[in-house]
Design an enzyme around this catalytic site. Structure first.
Site, PDB file in Angstrom:
ATOM      1  CG  ASP A   9      -1.599   1.260   1.372  1.00 11.38           C
ATOM      2  OD1 ASP A   9      -2.342   1.462   0.339  1.00 11.38           O
ATOM      3  OD2 ASP A   9      -1.536   1.854   2.501  1.00 11.38           O
ATOM      4  CG  ASP A  11      -1.892   7.637   0.530  1.00  7.07           C
ATOM      5  OD1 ASP A  11      -1.011   8.353   0.027  1.00  7.07           O
ATOM      6  OD2 ASP A  11      -2.487   7.103  -0.577  1.00  7.07           O
TER       7      ASP A  11
END
Ligand code: BG6
Ligand code: MG
Length: 213
Positions: A9, A11
């Site tokens: 991922d 952020d």
């Protein structure tokens, strides 16, 4: 090795954009006279832009909004957010993340991004990683957001691996759910470190290297 690829991922895992999302949503919420605080902002982690807007609008007391108006509001937030992202630089990529990514690459693993954000490539370019990953699956190539596994399944396909051959690294519960729904192992970090559906719990990014063997 237990895995042939790692899907990160973006952020909250590779870098931290929470404060920029917060500032941009806060500016929009203030204009619309909607109460918004950091606790509500935490609920937006891993959630798509339009779904985030719906969470903000839970406290909206004005006249009903059409879908078109909602899209305009989401665009307004995104313009503010994109301007704030210009404050990011390679200094927002920690030495720990950089060194760990390089070590994982040396092990021969495929490295991909699996992010809900439609700004993933912009963020990667701000922190100097625009050409680093073997695949970038993000908000621009998916129909369904996390907890749907689509973004991770597409990331695995981009690096020619089966989902099961990849380990997902996530800071959002919705992202751990997405990995689980795709039949993939996951490691939770930050907010998702203690989440029961995560296969592993990380206190530091560098610990990813210990999960490979
Ligand atoms: C996720 C963030 O990575 O991307 C969420 O955790 C954000 O907070 C989502 O809402 C969508 O981002 P963007 O950049 O497409 O508005
Ligand atoms: Mg995240």
């Amino acid at each position: 090795m237990k895995y042939r690829g790692i899907i990160f991922d973006l952020d909250g895992v590779i870098c931290h954009t929470d404060k920029y999302h917060y500032k941009a949503w806060k500016q929009l919420a203030d204009r619309l006279d909607i109460y918004f605080d950091e606790q509500i902002n935490n609920r937006l982690r891993g959630v798509s832009r339009m779904d985030s807007l719906e969470i903000i609008l839970e406290r909206y007391a004005g006249a009903p909004l059409s879908q078109e108006e909602k899209v305009q509001l989401a665009n307004e937030k995104n313009e503010i957010y994109k301007k704030l992202l210009m404050e990011m630089s390679s200094e927002d990529l920690s030495d720990e993340v950089k060194t760990t990514l390089e070590n994982l690459r040396k092990l021969g693993l495929k490295l991909a991004i699996g992010s809900s954000s439609r700004n993933a490539r912009l963020i990667l370019s701000r922190i100097g990683l625009e050409d680093f990953f073997d695949g970038i699956s993000d908000g621009t190539n998916i129909e369904k957001s996390k907890p749907d596994p689509e973004v991770f399944i597409k990331a695995a396909a981009m690096v020619n691996l089966e989902p099961k051959e990849c380990l997902v690294i996530e800071d959002a519960k919705a992202g751990i759910d997405a990995a689980h729904n795709g039949g993939m192992d996951s490691a939770g970090i930050g907010d998702a470190a203690d989440y029961s559906l995560a296969s592993y719990s990380l206190t530091r990014f560098s610990q990813i290297t210990d999960l490979i063997f």
